[in-house]
Design an enzyme around this catalytic site. Structure first.
Site, PDB file in Angstrom:
ATOM      1  N   ASP A 145      46.279   5.950  90.264  1.00 37.12           N
ATOM      2  CA  ASP A 145      46.302   7.207  89.530  1.00 37.12           C
ATOM      3  C   ASP A 145      45.430   7.102  88.274  1.00 37.12           C
ATOM      4  O   ASP A 145      45.475   6.098  87.553  1.00 37.12           O
ATOM      5  CB  ASP A 145      47.748   7.525  89.144  1.00 37.12           C
ATOM      6  CG  ASP A 145      47.882   8.781  88.320  1.00 37.12           C
ATOM      7  OD1 ASP A 145      47.599   9.865  88.856  1.00 37.12           O
ATOM      8  OD2 ASP A 145      48.259   8.673  87.137  1.00 37.12           O
ATOM      9  N   GLU A 185      41.648   7.196  92.070  1.00 36.86           N
ATOM     10  CA  GLU A 185      41.504   8.575  91.628  1.00 36.86           C
ATOM     11  C   GLU A 185      40.484   8.501  90.495  1.00 36.86           C
ATOM     12  O   GLU A 185      40.830   8.080  89.382  1.00 36.86           O
ATOM     13  CB  GLU A 185      42.830   9.145  91.127  1.00 36.86           C
ATOM     14  CG  GLU A 185      42.699  10.598  90.705  1.00 36.86           C
ATOM     15  CD  GLU A 185      43.970  11.171  90.099  1.00 36.86           C
ATOM     16  OE1 GLU A 185      44.225  12.372  90.286  1.00 36.86           O
ATOM     17  OE2 GLU A 185      44.709  10.422  89.427  1.00 36.86           O
TER      18      GLU A 185
END
Length: 713
Positions: A343, A379
């Site tokens: 993330d 990401e």
């Protein structure tokens, strides 16, 4: 209780069959107390006197798995200097492998008074916070073997442990929404039948329930609020939280591996749940704030935030890097997971302030013999300056391709001047990944993900509808690149419903026949809706949980998705390991190149054709005879050839099939305008089309043709 010196490594609580070794890092603490809790919650404090290289440690004979513990640290409380030690706060072990309980939002969790933040709050937090748990590390893995599937053969299914299983009627009620529910045959068999090869689980590291959400009657559903990097989240455990969640998680991985399905974890190493300077003191803040967190230069009372959550971990500190690497290795070696999706990964590259692909973190991953061999998905952005880094990660990494999502959405909603980029995204995004030696599999292609509209909502809403979140509609992305097909939200109009169904088939066809690695959002294959909510992070309810009754109501979409996955699996021309180069392959018998682009009239695309802003249709020929790459045994890969006809225009268009150089005949395999039999697999797919034949492709639809040996018309 006997207290032996113990060892400074490994960090955390390590049970060896006789007792437990405790070790915790703090560079600035003055004293450290280990706190043990019995079944009634009574606390016993043990001062740690052994310190080696800032690691405080002790060995306690007889301490068994299931024992709850925490730490109290003494040192300076000087926020203006970055130090926030507070002996009144019970702290989680950053290396805890299991966590019992949840915070309750009590003021004692905070080191300041709500009514007067400049004054300290030294209420004891032990009754209101979570406890670390000593675990039993032993587990019978049997003959478990990671599938280790190559990227180009991978189809990822992004799923939520609770959301996928909470409402499944064939799963026993007491294990729905849990790791055991994920391991249940009803779940595993469904995933295997669909054809996905990997599940990418939304965060399963221990996270907290935000007091601000619980006060509004909501919950942290997604889990991007981590507080324990080695502990499986205890609320997803069916059998207990005194370490039972660890064995339950392992059993889930084992069950998925038996079905040849990989397990990828969405991990949040960029920040923790302690938030900004007004957040609670739960773990790292009270252990060594200046070592764990990036503080503002010249103003260490405040946190440097590139994540939008209040804090960012200090990625240049050796013990932060060690924690992350130890966590990654633990999940691979002990929990048997197969990869990670990071993330806001750009924050991990901020060794100082700028995003640096040569940062220490990437160096550590590159040389690590364990982590470098599993799937690594970034990401590739964060919220800081220069944080959008799609295409900017090192060669070992793959990336969520946000440009793929945006371009494919724009193409199918009819935006002008999208043909050129659409062609690049369809063929693996060489413009992003080829220059540094990466291959098409570096691109994790997706149209929808947990963050944003579901596929059904993408074609049903122009605007977000997040009122249920209680934030006045201010949360969530406002520019969704969506198109409601003529009406906002649910519609009984037959034409609108048909167009929406066709658009869903268009997106799925594009995604699953693109070069790269496709990722499906769980439930998209069944038409799952969130009623226009594009930020369901706090919706732990029916709005987010998969409604399994759609197995009957949307059986056609499920069948279509599974057939597309099978088509991709059976034909390597849709999952090439290398980029197209446009020329005949060396040693190939093919007279034409590995790819060719055509206008609807059947002529080769020219520079002028690519630049026509109004154009919304094109055809692409994929030459299965010119793949020019070996299989696992070194044999040349030879496949059928295909012709893909894309029409994103608002009216039907007549496409001309290319001349006989490209094929003696063509059979329709996929037709997204046909709701009854949109995919025909197998050798007998119906009558073929002759070269030069005109074929009408309906507005907003895709037709896929397979080359056959001869025209049989």
């Amino acid at each position: 209780m006997q207290v032996w010196p113990g060892r400074p490594y490994p960090l955390g609580a390590t049970y060896d069959g006789s007792g437990t070794n405790f070790a915790i890092f703090s560079e600035s603490a003055e004293t450290v107390q280990l706190c043990l809790f019995d079944a009634r919650g009574r606390e016993q404090r043990i001062e740690l006197r052994e310190v080696d290289a800032f690691v405080w440690h002790a060995y306690l004979p007889g301490v068994q798995p299931g024992t709850r513990y925490g730490y109290r640290m003494s040192g300076p409380y000087q926020p203006e200097s970055g130090h926030r030690f507070d002996h009144s706060k019970l702290l989680l072990d950053p290396y805890a492998k299991a966590v019992d309980g949840q915070i309750d939002g009590h003021p004692s969790l905070f080191s300041y008074r709500f009514d007067e933040p400049s004054r300290r709050n030294q209420q004891d937090s032990a009754r209101h916070t979570m406890k670390s748990v000593v675990i039993n590390p032993f587990f019978d893995w049997g003959d478990d073997r990671p599938p280790r599937r190559p990227y180009h053969e991978t189809v990822i299914y992004e799923a939520h442990v609770k959301g996928l299983t909470r409402s499944h009627p064939d799963i026993p009620a007491d294990i729905r929404g849990t790791y055991a529910g994920m391991a249940h045959p009803a779940t595993v068999d469904y995933l295997a039948a669909l054809g996905v090869t990997a599940v990418e689980l939304l965060p399963v590291h221990q996270f907290i329930q935000d007091p601000a959400l619980t006060a509004r009657g909501l919950r942290n559903y997604w889990g991007y609020n981590t507080i324990g990097f080695l502990a499986p989240h205890n609320e997803y455990a069916a059998w207990g939280t005194r370490g039972e969640q660890v064995a339950e998680f392992k059993a889930m991985v084992k069950a998925l591996h038996e079905a040849d399905i990989e397990v990828i974890l969405d991990v949040v190493y960029n920040h923790t749940a302690e938030g900004n300077h007004l957040g609670p003191t739960l773990c790292m803040r009270g252990i060594d704030n200046t070592a764990y967190y990036r503080l503002v230069d010249g103003d260490p009372q405040h946190y440097y935030d590139t994540t939008g959550t209040g804090n960012t971990l200090l990625m240049r500190h050796p013990h932060v890097l060690q924690l992350i690497m130890d966590s990654l290795r633990y999940w691979v070696l002990e929990m048997h997971v197969d990869g990670f999706r990071f993330d806001l990964a750009a924050s991990l590259a901020r060794q100082f302030h700028e995003v640096d692909r040569l940062s220490v973190f990437f160096d550590l991953v590159q040389q690590d013999p364990v982590i470098s061999q599993v799937k690594l998905i970034a990401e590739p952005w964060d919220l800081g300056a220069g944080g959008y880094q799609v295409g900017g990660f090192p060669p070992l990494w793959t990336e969520w391709n946000g440009k793929y999502r945006d371009c494919v959405r724009d193409f199918w909603r009819g935006e002008p001047a999208t043909l050129g980029e659409f062609a690049s995204r369809l063929t693996g995004s060489a413009d992003l990944y080829q220059s540094d030696g990466r291959r098409p599999s570096a691109s994790i292609n997706f149209v929808t993900a947990h963050d944003g509209f579901t596929l059904s909502d993408l074609v049903s809403y122009n605007d977000k509808h997040n009122e249920a979140n209680g934030e006045g509609g201010a949360d969530g992305e406002s520019h969704n690149r969506s198109w409601n097909c003529g009406a906002e939200g649910p519609s009984t109009d037959v034409a609108i419903s048909a167009l929406r169904a066709r658009q869903q088939r268009n997106f799925l066809t594009t995604l699953l026949l693109s070069q790269g690695v496709p990722m499906l959002l769980h439930g998209d294959e069944l038409g799952r809706t969130q009623l226009g909510n594009n930020n369901a992070y706090c919706q732990d309810n029916d709005l987010s949980w998969l409604d399994w009754s759609m197995l009957e109501t949307n059986a056609g979409l499920l069948e279509f998705t599974g057939a597309l996955i099978r088509l991709r699996r059976e034909h390597p021309v849709f999952r090439r390991r290398r980029f197209f180069h446009g020329n005949p392959a060396r040693g190939s018998e093919s007279e034409v190149g590995d790819i060719a682009w055509f206008t609807p009239s059947g002529t080769h695309m020219t520079d002028a054709d690519w630049e026509q802003g109004f154009a919304k249709a094109l055809a692409v020929f994929l030459n299965g005879q010119a793949i020019a790459e070996p299989d696992r045994r070194g044999q040349p890969v030879v496949d059928d050839s295909f012709l893909l006809l894309f029409n994103a225009a608002a009216q039907p268009l007549e496409f001309t099939v290319p001349d006989e150089v490209y094929g003696a005949g063509w059979a329709i395999v996929v037709d997204t305008s046909d709701a009854t039999t949109p995919i025909r697999l197998g050798p007998n797919t119906g009558p073929s089309l002759e070269p030069g034949r005109a074929l009408v492709v309906l507005d907003h639809s895709v037709t896929v043709l397979r080359r056959v040996e001869q025209y049989d018309g």
